[in-house]
Write a protein that holds these residues in place. Sequence first.
Motif, PDB file in Angstrom:
ATOM      1  N   LYS A  98       0.731  -1.358  -0.091  1.00 28.53           N
ATOM      2  CA  LYS A  98       0.064  -0.173   0.159  1.00 28.53           C
ATOM      3  C   LYS A  98       1.023   1.260   0.107  1.00 28.53           C
ATOM      4  O   LYS A  98       0.457   2.178  -0.645  1.00 28.53           O
ATOM      5  N   ARG A  99       1.845   1.201   1.066  1.00 26.96           N
ATOM      6  CA  ARG A  99       2.787   2.380   1.152  1.00 26.96           C
ATOM      7  C   ARG A  99       3.470   2.715  -0.535  1.00 26.96           C
ATOM      8  O   ARG A  99       3.277   3.882  -0.946  1.00 26.96           O
ATOM      9  N   TYR A 100       3.996   1.625  -0.801  1.00 28.02           N
ATOM     10  CA  TYR A 100       4.540   1.740  -2.273  1.00 28.02           C
ATOM     11  C   TYR A 100       3.659   2.418  -3.371  1.00 28.02           C
ATOM     12  O   TYR A 100       4.142   3.177  -4.115  1.00 28.02           O
ATOM     13  N   LEU A 101       2.435   1.667  -3.430  1.00 28.45           N
ATOM     14  CA  LEU A 101       1.616   2.280  -4.746  1.00 28.45           C
ATOM     15  C   LEU A 101       1.205   3.430  -4.443  1.00 28.45           C
ATOM     16  O   LEU A 101       1.006   4.287  -5.486  1.00 28.45           O
ATOM     17  N   LEU A 102       0.870   3.818  -3.208  1.00 27.64           N
ATOM     18  CA  LEU A 102       0.231   5.205  -2.986  1.00 27.64           C
ATOM     19  C   LEU A 102       1.493   6.138  -3.174  1.00 27.64           C
ATOM     20  O   LEU A 102       1.103   7.198  -3.898  1.00 27.64           O
ATOM     21  N   ASN A 103       2.492   5.837  -2.780  1.00 27.90           N
ATOM     22  CA  ASN A 103       3.749   6.762  -2.941  1.00 27.90           C
ATOM     23  C   ASN A 103       3.821   6.877  -4.646  1.00 27.90           C
ATOM     24  O   ASN A 103       3.920   8.199  -5.039  1.00 27.90           O
ATOM     25  N   ALA A 104       4.218   6.048  -5.213  1.00 24.75           N
ATOM     26  CA  ALA A 104       4.276   5.913  -6.648  1.00 24.75           C
ATOM     27  C   ALA A 104       3.285   6.748  -7.344  1.00 24.75           C
ATOM     28  O   ALA A 104       3.418   7.589  -8.149  1.00 24.75           O
ATOM     29  N   LEU A 105       1.904   6.516  -6.962  1.00 21.63           N
ATOM     30  CA  LEU A 105       0.773   7.128  -7.872  1.00 21.63           C
ATOM     31  C   LEU A 105       1.167   8.917  -7.393  1.00 21.63           C
ATOM     32  O   LEU A 105       0.690   9.674  -8.325  1.00 21.63           O
ATOM     33  N   ALA A 106       1.043   9.115  -6.003  1.00 23.32           N
ATOM     34  CA  ALA A 106       1.118  10.413  -5.740  1.00 23.32           C
ATOM     35  C   ALA A 106       2.302  11.234  -6.201  1.00 23.32           C
ATOM     36  O   ALA A 106       2.268  12.374  -6.903  1.00 23.32           O
ATOM     37  N   ILE A 155      18.024  -2.258  -2.027  1.00 25.16           N
ATOM     38  CA  ILE A 155      16.729  -2.280  -2.620  1.00 25.16           C
ATOM     39  C   ILE A 155      15.478  -2.286  -1.591  1.00 25.16           C
ATOM     40  O   ILE A 155      15.696  -2.560  -0.542  1.00 25.16           O
ATOM     41  N   CYS A 156      14.467  -1.662  -2.406  1.00 27.79           N
ATOM     42  CA  CYS A 156      13.252  -1.295  -1.504  1.00 27.79           C
ATOM     43  C   CYS A 156      12.528  -2.582  -1.250  1.00 27.79           C
ATOM     44  O   CYS A 156      12.484  -3.802  -1.648  1.00 27.79           O
ATOM     45  N   SER A 157      11.526  -2.677  -0.193  1.00 28.15           N
ATOM     46  CA  SER A 157      10.665  -3.626   0.443  1.00 28.15           C
ATOM     47  C   SER A 157      10.035  -4.200  -0.794  1.00 28.15           C
ATOM     48  O   SER A 157       9.605  -5.460  -0.894  1.00 28.15           O
ATOM     49  N   PHE A 158       9.251  -3.265  -1.762  1.00 28.93           N
ATOM     50  CA  PHE A 158       8.401  -3.560  -2.887  1.00 28.93           C
ATOM     51  C   PHE A 158       9.136  -4.919  -3.760  1.00 28.93           C
ATOM     52  O   PHE A 158       8.741  -5.589  -4.005  1.00 28.93           O
ATOM     53  N   CYS A 159      10.371  -4.222  -4.230  1.00 27.32           N
ATOM     54  CA  CYS A 159      11.121  -5.031  -4.951  1.00 27.32           C
ATOM     55  C   CYS A 159      11.549  -6.384  -4.452  1.00 27.32           C
ATOM     56  O   CYS A 159      11.370  -7.431  -5.086  1.00 27.32           O
ATOM     57  N   LYS A 160      11.897  -6.168  -3.185  1.00 23.83           N
ATOM     58  CA  LYS A 160      12.336  -7.521  -2.428  1.00 23.83           C
ATOM     59  C   LYS A 160      11.350  -8.556  -2.460  1.00 23.83           C
ATOM     60  O   LYS A 160      11.399  -9.686  -2.753  1.00 23.83           O
ATOM     61  N   ARG A 167      17.343   5.893  -2.639  1.00 26.95           N
ATOM     62  CA  ARG A 167      16.488   5.251  -3.648  1.00 26.95           C
ATOM     63  C   ARG A 167      16.819   4.101  -3.960  1.00 26.95           C
ATOM     64  O   ARG A 167      17.966   3.574  -4.020  1.00 26.95           O
ATOM     65  N   CYS A 168      15.811   3.100  -4.299  1.00 30.53           N
ATOM     66  CA  CYS A 168      15.930   1.669  -4.577  1.00 30.53           C
ATOM     67  C   CYS A 168      16.864   1.808  -5.910  1.00 30.53           C
ATOM     68  O   CYS A 168      16.442   2.413  -6.912  1.00 30.53           O
ATOM     69  N   SER A 169      17.764   0.878  -5.896  1.00 30.67           N
ATOM     70  CA  SER A 169      18.617   0.860  -7.164  1.00 30.67           C
ATOM     71  C   SER A 169      17.812   0.116  -8.481  1.00 30.67           C
ATOM     72  O   SER A 169      18.394   0.345  -9.586  1.00 30.67           O
ATOM     73  N   ILE A 170      16.643  -0.496  -8.002  1.00 25.97           N
ATOM     74  CA  ILE A 170      16.028  -1.110  -9.213  1.00 25.97           C
ATOM     75  C   ILE A 170      15.085  -0.256  -9.815  1.00 25.97           C
ATOM     76  O   ILE A 170      14.706  -0.096 -10.885  1.00 25.97           O
ATOM     77  N   CYS A 171      14.108   0.351  -8.840  1.00 25.30           N
ATOM     78  CA  CYS A 171      13.144   1.102  -9.119  1.00 25.30           C
ATOM     79  C   CYS A 171      12.911   2.721  -8.762  1.00 25.30           C
ATOM     80  O   CYS A 171      12.297   3.202  -9.388  1.00 25.30           O
ATOM     81  N   GLY A 172      13.987   2.945  -8.149  1.00 19.06           N
ATOM     82  CA  GLY A 172      14.367   4.469  -8.104  1.00 19.06           C
ATOM     83  C   GLY A 172      13.220   5.127  -6.900  1.00 19.06           C
ATOM     84  O   GLY A 172      13.092   6.337  -6.501  1.00 19.06           O
ATOM     85  N   MET A 173      12.498   4.172  -6.404  1.00 17.60           N
ATOM     86  CA  MET A 173      11.506   4.740  -5.243  1.00 17.60           C
ATOM     87  C   MET A 173      12.385   4.639  -3.739  1.00 17.60           C
ATOM     88  O   MET A 173      13.201   4.125  -3.540  1.00 17.60           O
ATOM     89  N   PRO A 174      11.693   5.323  -2.667  1.00 12.28           N
ATOM     90  CA  PRO A 174      12.458   5.331  -1.639  1.00 12.28           C
ATOM     91  C   PRO A 174      12.741   4.274  -0.776  1.00 12.28           C
ATOM     92  O   PRO A 174      12.003   3.284  -0.962  1.00 12.28           O
TER      93      PRO A 174
END
Length: 317
Positions: free
Chosen positions: A142-150, A290-295, A278-285
């Motif tokens: 939820k945190r990942y998708l909301l932030n990416a959308l925002a 590597i971010c938790s969503f990518c992991k 920033r996540c080295s794969i997707c650039g998100m926080p």
Amino acid sequence: MPKCRICGRKAVVYLRHSRLWLCSEHFNEFIENRVMRTIKRYNLIRKGDRVLLGLSGGKDSVVLAHILSKLRESIGFKLYLAHINLGIGEYSEKNAEVAKKISEKTNAPLIILDLRKILGVGIPELALKTRRPPCSVCGVVKRYLLNALAVELKANSIATGHNLDDMATFILKEFLVQNLEQIPKLAPRIEGVKDYLVAKIKPLYETYEEDIKKYAELNNILYVEEKCPLADETTLTWHLKKHLRDLEYRFPGLTIGFIRRLVKNIEKYPKPGDTIRRCSICGMPSSGKICSFCKITEKALGKPMGPHAREYIKEIV
Ligand code: FES
Ligand code: ZN
Ligand code: ZN
């Protein structure tokens, strides 16, 4: 028959924390003023802002959508609603239906992100394959998708429906396990970082859960009452919340007093040591490389899905 303290008409609500009987009109005014004061006191929303509200379909976010839609003109901000369909069977379908109705009622544009459309799986499968508790996987997603959308929407902040009882419980929990550097992260406003992390705000920070429920009832606001079937009712957080409610009953006003004093003292708690990278794969926080969503998605699906999710969101915005 008790009378409203303000107008003398028949009272319908008693607010224990403020020792106040109110009629429905003055109860609404009381709650809406409280949210407005929280917004001003903690500088949550500014004129001209674009605010993205995470709308789950539960009472807190639904009530917040109603109140923010009422306040939007006087403050002068734009309200967007985001609903994430988590793929938890019928429960998720019901929530998505409610989200659509709330969008119509509040006249705020709604963006639905469907996890099964983005990843091909829902929270139950992600939890099973990563052997992590569903609520923790759900929180990351939820945190990942909301932030990416925002980020794509160029929103100034993400509003969530966390209420006073939630926040007091989270803070007590971190205190009990002496995770003191987590406490500043539970403030009413958390600043973002330009281009990849959007600020988080909690306009219901000073509103009791019980009052939110009453507000929904008195105004006939539709929401999903049933609890998530994956919710774990054996956790420390769950028990703490229950006990805090009992204490509040015996000592009315305890919770709001606690949270206001805490915010005043928040500077005295140790600052979180982890810098946001920033996540080295997707650039998100991310706190690590590597971010938790990518992991999580790599473990469950064999491939980190951050870049794919971001592409998907870019296309629908
Ligand atoms: Fe997230 Fe139930 S809503 S696990
Ligand atoms: Zn009244
Ligand atoms: Zn990532």
